[in-house]
Scaffold this motif. Structure first.
Motif, short mmCIF file in Angstrom:
data_model
loop_
_atom_site.label_atom_id
_atom_site.label_comp_id
_atom_site.label_asym_id
_atom_site.label_seq_id
_atom_site.Cartn_x
_atom_site.Cartn_y
_atom_site.Cartn_z
N HIS A 116 0.92 -1.32 0.01
CA HIS A 116 -0.05 0.06 -0.16
C HIS A 116 0.57 1.28 0.16
O HIS A 116 0.58 2.13 -0.63
CB HIS A 116 -0.90 0.07 1.27
CG HIS A 116 -1.54 1.20 1.37
ND1 HIS A 116 -2.77 1.79 0.48
CD2 HIS A 116 -1.46 2.20 2.40
CE1 HIS A 116 -3.14 2.95 1.14
NE2 HIS A 116 -2.43 3.34 2.14
N ASN A 119 2.50 1.71 -3.30
CA ASN A 119 1.51 2.11 -4.36
C ASN A 119 1.40 3.61 -4.15
O ASN A 119 0.88 4.34 -5.25
CB ASN A 119 0.13 1.28 -4.17
CG ASN A 119 0.27 0.14 -5.15
OD1 ASN A 119 1.08 0.02 -6.19
ND2 ASN A 119 -0.22 -0.94 -4.32
N LEU A 120 1.44 4.27 -2.96
CA LEU A 120 1.40 5.74 -3.09
C LEU A 120 2.11 6.58 -3.88
O LEU A 120 1.97 7.62 -4.17
CB LEU A 120 1.44 6.15 -1.48
CG LEU A 120 0.34 5.61 -0.61
CD1 LEU A 120 0.94 5.94 0.88
CD2 LEU A 120 -0.86 6.04 -0.85
N HIS A 121 3.24 5.96 -4.48
CA HIS A 121 4.31 6.57 -5.34
C HIS A 121 3.92 6.48 -6.61
O HIS A 121 4.64 6.98 -7.58
CB HIS A 121 5.69 5.86 -4.97
CG HIS A 121 6.22 6.38 -3.39
ND1 HIS A 121 6.72 7.49 -3.25
CD2 HIS A 121 5.96 5.83 -2.24
CE1 HIS A 121 6.97 7.48 -1.95
NE2 HIS A 121 6.71 6.20 -1.31
N LYS A 125 -3.85 7.15 -10.40
CA LYS A 125 -4.71 6.83 -9.40
C LYS A 125 -6.28 6.30 -10.09
O LYS A 125 -6.83 7.01 -10.53
CB LYS A 125 -5.05 7.80 -8.59
CG LYS A 125 -3.58 8.53 -8.10
CD LYS A 125 -2.96 7.72 -7.39
CE LYS A 125 -1.54 8.28 -6.69
NZ LYS A 125 -0.49 7.37 -6.11
#
Length: 270
Positions: A116, A119-121, A125
């Motif tokens: 998680h 995936n923020l990087h 989106k």
């Protein structure tokens, strides 16, 4: 004739002993080689972890790949490889490594958390297609245990069913027979539920081949050729489903349901 029969019998006995001795030597050799390989993998894993602790992340990556040559089914190695890639700032490779760890150990909370964070990087989106609430519940329930844990649960429940059946037919007490019957029915329903949840988890993990985009950016085409219309663009780190292939092109689907074609050198399979 009696002497000849004895000689044949002795010869067969000697050959049988030789075969057993050779089989024992082969098994001993295979066991020794397996033990040596395991010790080598363990030592390389320890060395790679030491390099990671010393913040030599490039060396750690090379070390973890050395371990994967011996054992590519270890979620710990893939997880640590993902951590090394993350510290190097290579987020697509980190995501790929975490996804491979998750595929082996889908119920691991540490893997899920690090995935998680990685995936923020990512740039893309993508909102997934909405799912009916009870399907989401089934997804969550199927991941309560790993596939091996579900298998153990089913075996235990089968044993309980057999015990309850024996109690029902062998014990004369009416109260115990009624209790055994009800518990047997409940155990049977739990077996069916557990089996279906295990199958559902297996389908979620292995039912569709998935990949991670590793190219910095890639245009998704309407057809498997360069002249196809550009439908949308994806960036590194995005997870896609692989649906079909034609030559060196792959048909993909992203989380929101959009479909198109990309070259196979733009992603790596999880």
């Amino acid at each position: 004739m009696m002497a000849d029969n004895k000689q044949v019998s002795s010869w067969q006995l000697a050959m049988s002993k030789i075969k057993n001795a050779l089989l024992a030597l082969i098994l001993l050799f295979c066991s020794s080689m397996e033990l040596i390989a395991k010790e080598s993998a363990d030592s390389k894993f320890t060395k790679a972890n030491t390099l990671f602790q010393k913040q030599d992340f490039e060396g750690a990556v090379k070390g973890y790949f050395e371990v994967l040559r011996y054992d590519s089914t270890s979620p710990e190695v893939w997880f640590n490889l993902g951590n090394a890639y993350y510290r190097l700032g290579d987020f697509p490779k980190a995501i790929l490594s975490y996804e491979r760890a998750k595929k082996i150990s889908p119920a691991d909370e540490d893997i899920e958390f690090n995935l998680h964070v990685a995936n923020l990087h990512t740039t893309d989106k993508i909102d997934p297609l909405p799912r009916i609430f009870y399907l989401r519940w089934i997804d969550v329930a199927s991941y309560l245990f790993s596939l091996s844990d579900w298998a153990v649960t089913i075996v235990i429940l089968f044993v309980l069913i057999i015990i309850f059946i024996l109690c029902y037919f062998l014990i004369p007490s009416i109260a115990i027979r009624k209790t055994s019957f009800y518990f047997g029915v409940v155990s049977f329903l739990l077996v069916v539920s557990s089996y279906n949840l295990a199958l559902h988890q297996r389908h979620l993990i292995y039912g569709t081949e998935r990949a991670i985009i590793i190219s910095a950016s890639v245009y998704v085409k309407s057809s498997p050729d360069e002249k196809g219309t550009d439908l949308f663009i994806l960036h590194e780190g995005t997870k896609v489903d692989l649906l079909d292939e034609l030559n060196d092109w792959k048909k993909i689907r992203i989380a929101n349901g959009s479909i198109g074609w990309v070259r196979e050198n733009t992603f790596e399979v999880i």
